[in-house]
Design a protein around this motif. Structure first.
Motif, PDB file in Angstrom:
ATOM      1  N   ASN A  69      -5.335 -11.321   6.717  1.00 16.55           N
ATOM      2  CA  ASN A  69      -6.154 -11.627   5.553  1.00 16.55           C
ATOM      3  C   ASN A  69      -5.632 -12.816   4.755  1.00 16.55           C
ATOM      4  O   ASN A  69      -5.949 -12.959   3.587  1.00 16.55           O
ATOM      5  CB  ASN A  69      -6.256 -10.393   4.646  1.00 16.55           C
ATOM      6  N   TRP A 123      -2.201   2.568   8.534  1.00 17.68           N
ATOM      7  CA  TRP A 123      -1.879   3.692   7.651  1.00 17.68           C
ATOM      8  C   TRP A 123      -2.654   4.952   7.997  1.00 17.68           C
ATOM      9  O   TRP A 123      -2.047   6.023   8.154  1.00 17.68           O
ATOM     10  CB  TRP A 123      -2.081   3.273   6.193  1.00 17.68           C
ATOM     11  N   TYR A 133      -5.056  -1.753  -0.002  1.00 19.77           N
ATOM     12  CA  TYR A 133      -5.069  -2.991   0.786  1.00 19.77           C
ATOM     13  C   TYR A 133      -6.445  -3.661   0.723  1.00 19.77           C
ATOM     14  O   TYR A 133      -6.542  -4.889   0.617  1.00 19.77           O
ATOM     15  CB  TYR A 133      -4.698  -2.696   2.234  1.00 19.77           C
ATOM     16  N   PRO A 165      -4.891   2.346   2.518  1.00 20.02           N
ATOM     17  CA  PRO A 165      -5.915   1.419   3.025  1.00 20.02           C
ATOM     18  C   PRO A 165      -6.824   0.873   1.940  1.00 20.02           C
ATOM     19  O   PRO A 165      -7.209  -0.312   1.985  1.00 20.02           O
ATOM     20  CB  PRO A 165      -6.696   2.277   4.033  1.00 20.02           C
ATOM     21  N   PHE A 172      -3.353  -4.220   9.330  1.00 22.24           N
ATOM     22  CA  PHE A 172      -2.725  -3.888   8.057  1.00 22.24           C
ATOM     23  C   PHE A 172      -3.547  -2.858   7.277  1.00 22.24           C
ATOM     24  O   PHE A 172      -3.016  -2.180   6.399  1.00 22.24           O
ATOM     25  CB  PHE A 172      -2.514  -5.152   7.224  1.00 22.24           C
ATOM     26  N   PHE A 173      -4.822  -2.742   7.588  1.00 17.93           N
ATOM     27  CA  PHE A 173      -5.666  -1.671   7.052  1.00 17.93           C
ATOM     28  C   PHE A 173      -5.548  -0.417   7.912  1.00 17.93           C
ATOM     29  O   PHE A 173      -5.388   0.689   7.400  1.00 17.93           O
ATOM     30  CB  PHE A 173      -7.129  -2.130   7.000  1.00 17.93           C
ATOM     31  N   TYR A 180      -6.602  -5.541  -2.352  1.00 17.27           N
ATOM     32  CA  TYR A 180      -5.820  -6.770  -2.202  1.00 17.27           C
ATOM     33  C   TYR A 180      -6.631  -7.826  -1.451  1.00 17.27           C
ATOM     34  O   TYR A 180      -6.640  -9.003  -1.828  1.00 17.27           O
ATOM     35  CB  TYR A 180      -4.526  -6.438  -1.464  1.00 17.27           C
ATOM     36  N   CYS A 181      -7.324  -7.415  -0.389  1.00 18.53           N
ATOM     37  CA  CYS A 181      -8.168  -8.348   0.368  1.00 18.53           C
ATOM     38  C   CYS A 181      -9.278  -8.923  -0.497  1.00 18.53           C
ATOM     39  O   CYS A 181      -9.640 -10.102  -0.364  1.00 18.53           O
ATOM     40  CB  CYS A 181      -8.773  -7.634   1.588  1.00 18.53           C
TER      41      CYS A 181
END
Length: 336
Positions: free
Chosen positions: A209, A139, A171, A168, A135-136, A174-175
């Protein structure tokens, strides 16, 4: 992060700095500069496994190394591309961004980074994102592909480097929020479940995550469990693993032992497999631990058979994985 992510992200940063025709050359320089701290992998060709573990993300991931390599890159690129109208300060800023971004994002994984080598051997890690998080990485990967195929002067290039750089880091933010939420929850759980501990850490389970791996304990042993962000109960099904330091008397003079203890940052246990003692570094997780709480740890080092310790960090990372395990991971992420 993994090497492919560094290459793609570095190329996107290169495009961001220069654009307008020079971007594809800058993509090459960006990918190269973003990758250069990982040159330490070469050391594994002459160091034994325990020494190589400490060498990786050591000096080549330090601030001192960055301050040495940045002007070398800048001088080289400035000379190769003459004549040009790029100020030397711009070269310095560009390569500084590339190298320091590498050092910065590696600090969010659980391996640990020697930012202050050689002045101190302390390793820094935020344990915020799994080392290979799709998910990182997706992109910058997509953006890298688009920047390769687009014309050097295409106005669409600006959009794609923004996708590869900005998303990224959104994200990653967010993590970080997820990490803070998990840490808040586990501290409450430690209190309510009466988990004795002098140290603890939380880090994501593989490839995502939302499900987090939790380790807490002291010199006697460690409690290990998993918590999802979507768990409704403030409870973790901990399994206890004694540290078993007494077993080390048989190998007290073992040349690798002290290096392994230093590398593990005290998060280790000792077990006996058949005819050998095994050193477990708990930081790298448990093989499908969300399915079997008593499974082996990913990092297990055979103290009495060092010749069997190639790729020790990767040995059990995806052992026993199949489609049923993936579905079990998804179910566990959903919460209980």
């Amino acid at each position: 992060m993994d090497s492919l992510t560094h290459i793609a992200l570095g190329a996107c940063i290169g495009e961001a700095f220069f654009e307008k025709g020079f971007g594809k050359k800058a993509m090459f320089w960006g990918a190269l500069a973003q990758s250069i701290p990982d040159v330490d992998f070469i050391s594994s060709t002459w160091l034994n496994t325990s020494e190589a573990l400490l060498a990786h993300r050591g000096f080549t991931h330090s601030i001192l190394f960055a301050l040495i390599i940045i002007p070398i890159f800048a001088l080289t690129a400035d000379r190769i591309h003459r004549p040009h109208n790029i100020a030397f300060r711009t070269w310095i800023l560009f390569f500084a961004a590339e190298v320091f971004v590498h050092l910065f994002i590696d600090g969010f994984n659980n391996y640990g980074v020697g930012w202050l080598e050689p002045f101190t051997h302390a390793r820094y890690s935020f344990n915020t994102i799994y080392v290979a998080d799709p998910f990182f990485s997706i992109w910058p990967g997509i953006a890298f592909f688009m920047l390769i195929i687009l014309n050097a002067y295409s106005p669409k290039r600006t959009f794609w480097w923004k996708v590869g750089v900005i998303i990224p880091f959104i994200y990653l933010g967010y993590c970080t929020i997820n990490k803070l939420k998990i840490n808040h929850d586990v501290k409450e759980i430690f209190a309510t479940q009466h988990i004795p501990h002098e140290r603890y850490f939380t880090t994501p389970a593989p490839l995502q995550n939302w499900l987090w791996y939790v380790v807490a304990g002291n010199d006697n042993g460690y409690y290990v469990g998993f918590r999802s962000l979507f768990d409704r109960r403030k409870y973790i099904n901990f399994q206890y693993f004694p540290r078993n330091d007494s077993l080390l008397k048989a190998v007290a003079n073992h040349e690798d032992l002290q290096k392994l203890i230093r590398f593990s940052q005290q998060f280790y246990t000792i077990e006996k497999y058949s005819d050998t003692l095994v050193f477990n570094d708990l930081r790298f997780g448990q093989i499908i631990g969300w399915e079997n709480p008593k499974e082996r740890f990913v990092f297990h080092y055979y103290l009495q058979h060092p010749e069997d310790n190639k790729l020790v960090v990767q040995r059990g990372r995806f052992e026993k994985w199949d489609w049923q395990i993936v579905k079990g991971l998804l179910r566990r992420i959903e919460g209980n």
